[in-house]
Design a protein around this motif. Sequence first.
Motif, short mmCIF file in Angstrom:
data_model
loop_
_atom_site.label_atom_id
_atom_site.label_comp_id
_atom_site.label_asym_id
_atom_site.label_seq_id
_atom_site.Cartn_x
_atom_site.Cartn_y
_atom_site.Cartn_z
N LYS A 29 -44.60 16.73 89.70
CA LYS A 29 -45.85 18.18 89.02
C LYS A 29 -46.11 19.34 88.90
O LYS A 29 -45.93 20.27 88.07
CB LYS A 29 -47.06 17.17 88.49
N ARG A 32 -42.64 21.38 88.48
CA ARG A 32 -42.70 21.70 86.73
C ARG A 32 -43.86 22.61 86.37
O ARG A 32 -43.45 23.44 85.59
CB ARG A 32 -43.21 20.11 85.97
N VAL A 89 -35.24 14.76 87.85
CA VAL A 89 -36.78 14.80 88.54
C VAL A 89 -37.84 16.01 87.79
O VAL A 89 -38.87 15.93 87.33
CB VAL A 89 -36.76 14.90 89.97
N ARG A 117 -36.15 11.03 79.45
CA ARG A 117 -37.33 11.17 80.65
C ARG A 117 -37.01 11.04 82.13
O ARG A 117 -35.75 11.07 82.64
CB ARG A 117 -37.79 10.02 80.72
N ALA A 119 -37.80 11.02 86.94
CA ALA A 119 -38.59 10.67 87.28
C ALA A 119 -39.45 11.07 88.35
O ALA A 119 -39.21 12.10 88.19
CB ALA A 119 -37.36 9.92 88.46
N PRO A 120 -40.44 10.83 89.40
CA PRO A 120 -40.14 9.18 89.35
C PRO A 120 -41.18 8.36 88.79
O PRO A 120 -41.44 7.49 88.70
CB PRO A 120 -40.88 9.25 90.75
N GLU A 121 -41.80 8.91 87.76
CA GLU A 121 -42.50 8.47 86.36
C GLU A 121 -40.80 7.62 85.71
O GLU A 121 -42.30 6.44 84.91
CB GLU A 121 -42.48 8.77 85.51
N HIS A 122 -40.11 7.78 85.77
CA HIS A 122 -39.38 6.90 84.19
C HIS A 122 -37.91 6.91 85.72
O HIS A 122 -37.08 7.28 85.41
CB HIS A 122 -38.68 7.73 83.58
N PRO A 123 -37.85 5.88 86.20
CA PRO A 123 -36.39 5.62 86.81
C PRO A 123 -35.61 5.15 86.85
O PRO A 123 -35.41 5.32 85.14
CB PRO A 123 -37.39 4.94 88.30
N CYS A 216 -36.88 9.51 94.23
CA CYS A 216 -37.61 9.46 93.07
C CYS A 216 -36.69 8.71 92.10
O CYS A 216 -37.25 7.86 90.67
CB CYS A 216 -37.35 10.62 92.40
N TYR A 217 -34.90 8.95 91.99
CA TYR A 217 -34.70 8.66 91.04
C TYR A 217 -34.41 7.23 90.95
O TYR A 217 -34.27 6.05 89.82
CB TYR A 217 -33.37 9.40 91.15
N GLU A 219 -34.63 2.77 92.59
CA GLU A 219 -35.74 2.04 92.70
C GLU A 219 -35.72 0.63 94.33
O GLU A 219 -36.27 0.30 94.92
CB GLU A 219 -36.71 1.50 91.41
#
Length: 317
Positions: A29, A32, A89, A117, A119-123, A216-217, A219
């Motif tokens: 974050k 970004r 990411v 979307r 990552a890591p929020e959305h892998p 991050c990407y 899982e």
Amino acid sequence: MQADEIHPQAREAMAAQSDLSRLRRFGPKPLRLLERAANWWENRNPPAVGAVDDRTVPGPAGEIPVRVYRPRGGGPSPTVVFFHGGGFVLGSLEGHDILCRRLVRESDCTVVSVDYRLAPEHPFPAAVEDAYAATEWAAENPDSLDADGGLAVAGDSAGGTLAAVVSLMAADRGGPDIDYQALVYPAVGTGERRESVERHAGTVLSEADLTWFRDCYYESDVDERNPYADPMHARDCSGVAPATVVTAGFDPLRDGGAAYAERLVREGVSVRFENYEDMVHGFAAMYEVNRSRELVADVAADLRGAFGSDTAVGDDA
């Protein structure tokens, strides 16, 4: 596959970049936010195109933001669906705004830049699902884009991977019909130990950076071996669209991209491969580097050829 030394313009551009290895400990974050500030400054005087329209298209988890760039002159044009880099990411529409504008000006195509979307929020497979959904939308809604039916996918780094994966998915699933794919230093074939990683890790991307993006990407290790994560794991690539594959001589990802180009050729896919021997990872977005302009012009020429237009357009900004 590399020159004796990195081009001086690329060295200067590298020196002006933030040190990812030092900053990534703060997490995605804050990185970004730093990107956003840098993009605001960089995009003060963007190259002009016919029109720019921010909108959303339907996706598997809700609306996907896209930015549509139309060429000057009007009239139906081919469509290029573009996916930005950033290791799945980082990256954004703003971060590749100038690159997309230059591609529009050089190719005379409409470019649809996809804010998939992250990552890591959305892998994985969130980015892949968004990329494929946006490409399906572009194919199914030509009137919304004033499109002539020609369709290509393109991207750099992680975005190059997404373009390759979307091409593979389209071949596997019987559509949409993709005429061409342009893969700029894609992150493919990264599971194997490559000489370019041994020699050039630490030039723009360190081994630790590559591991961080990967962690991050993905899982699980199973995800990493999925062909829709890395098309080098596909059983058959023979049905994918003709391709341009670009690598950079001093890029850790160079040998993976070259191996994928070789595989496509072995399986009967028409490929133009070009290695910019004195360049580094990310040079497409190093806008003051002359090779960046050359790259866009080369890719645009390939797109024009794929769409049956031999007319050079040119970019004077």
